[in-house]
Design a protein around this motif. Structure first.
Motif, mmCIF file in Angstrom:
data_model
loop_
_atom_site.group_PDB
_atom_site.id
_atom_site.type_symbol
_atom_site.label_atom_id
_atom_site.label_comp_id
_atom_site.label_asym_id
_atom_site.label_seq_id
_atom_site.Cartn_x
_atom_site.Cartn_y
_atom_site.Cartn_z
ATOM 1 N N THR A 55 0.873 -1.174 0.000
ATOM 2 C CA THR A 55 0.000 0.000 0.000
ATOM 3 C C THR A 55 0.903 1.214 0.000
ATOM 4 O O THR A 55 1.732 1.377 0.897
ATOM 5 C CB THR A 55 -0.925 0.018 1.234
ATOM 6 N N LEU A 57 1.546 5.056 0.470
ATOM 7 C CA LEU A 57 0.933 6.054 1.342
ATOM 8 C C LEU A 57 1.343 7.490 1.039
ATOM 9 O O LEU A 57 0.713 8.422 1.518
ATOM 10 C CB LEU A 57 1.277 5.737 2.797
ATOM 11 N N GLY A 58 2.415 7.681 0.268
ATOM 12 C CA GLY A 58 2.861 9.048 0.012
ATOM 13 C C GLY A 58 4.012 9.103 -0.954
ATOM 14 O O GLY A 58 4.457 8.080 -1.486
ATOM 15 N N GLU A 76 1.227 13.172 1.745
ATOM 16 C CA GLU A 76 0.481 11.926 1.845
ATOM 17 C C GLU A 76 -0.225 11.647 0.534
ATOM 18 O O GLU A 76 -0.600 12.566 -0.183
ATOM 19 C CB GLU A 76 -0.529 12.019 2.983
ATOM 20 N N LYS A 77 -0.408 10.399 0.249
ATOM 21 C CA LYS A 77 -1.127 9.913 -0.930
ATOM 22 C C LYS A 77 -0.401 10.255 -2.232
ATOM 23 O O LYS A 77 0.577 10.980 -2.237
ATOM 24 C CB LYS A 77 -2.559 10.409 -0.945
ATOM 25 N N SER A 82 -4.273 6.199 -2.106
ATOM 26 C CA SER A 82 -3.324 5.316 -1.422
ATOM 27 C C SER A 82 -3.455 3.946 -2.080
ATOM 28 O O SER A 82 -4.137 3.055 -1.557
ATOM 29 C CB SER A 82 -3.637 5.217 0.072
ATOM 30 N N ARG A 84 -3.377 0.270 -3.338
ATOM 31 C CA ARG A 84 -3.041 -1.046 -2.788
ATOM 32 C C ARG A 84 -2.776 -1.957 -3.976
ATOM 33 O O ARG A 84 -3.657 -2.160 -4.812
ATOM 34 C CB ARG A 84 -4.202 -1.585 -1.953
ATOM 35 N N GLY A 111 5.441 3.483 1.520
ATOM 36 C CA GLY A 111 4.240 2.845 2.038
ATOM 37 C C GLY A 111 4.596 1.693 2.952
ATOM 38 O O GLY A 111 5.646 1.690 3.590
ATOM 39 N N ARG A 118 7.843 -1.016 6.548
ATOM 40 C CA ARG A 118 7.920 0.196 5.731
ATOM 41 C C ARG A 118 8.758 -0.076 4.484
ATOM 42 O O ARG A 118 9.857 -0.629 4.577
ATOM 43 C CB ARG A 118 8.560 1.322 6.515
ATOM 44 N N HIS A 120 9.807 1.473 0.304
ATOM 45 C CA HIS A 120 9.801 2.589 -0.636
ATOM 46 C C HIS A 120 10.317 2.106 -1.987
ATOM 47 O O HIS A 120 10.934 1.047 -2.091
ATOM 48 C CB HIS A 120 10.625 3.780 -0.126
#
Length: 133
Positions: A55, A57-58, A76-77, A82, A84, A111, A118, A120
């Motif tokens: 997912t 997230l940013g 964010e986003k 966001s 998935r 995300g 976590r 990336h």
């Protein structure tokens, strides 16, 4: 120099990739401010070829201007979403940036995976410059 992993404790997930599909120069004319008369529309795809659900997230962008200035944009986003991504799925989007001169963009998306770790993914740098306009 600190990496994104040092700062946010995330790791690159093997199989998760991001690419620039297309970069288009758009002459905005009088609709753009005089100090930023150049508009670039970019199209990006994020592909999950890992074995995990992720997912996003940013995002974080570092814009390196040819005059030496750096501009950091994070939030964010990704375009209000966001996403998935199951293994094998992609997320594609487009957005834009206005500038007064040539810029090299360095992007990353962050995300979590299905285990809560976590993660990336980095987007290879790309140049936004007006050629013979």
């Amino acid at each position: 120099m600190l990496s994104i992993a040092d700062v946010c404790g995330s790791q690159e997930l093997p199989g998760l990739s991001a690419r620039l599909d297309k970069l288009v120069y758009h002459h905005g004319g009088k609709s753009l401010p005089p100090d930023k008369p150049h508009a670039f529309v970019y199209f990006i795809t994020i592909l999950n070829e890992s074995e995990r659900v992720v997912t996003l997230l940013g995002r974080k962008w570092v814009l390196a201007h040819d005059d030496g200035r750096r501009e950091i944009i994070e939030g964010e986003k990704i375009v209000g979403e966001s996403p998935r991504l199951e293994p094998g799925e992609v997320f594609s989007y487009n957005s834009y940036h206005v500038t007064g001169g040539p810029v090299t963009a360095h992007g990353s998306f962050h995300g979590i995976d299905e285990t809560g770790a976590r993660i990336h993914v980095q987007l290879p740098p790309f140049k936004m410059a007006v050629h013979d306009v």
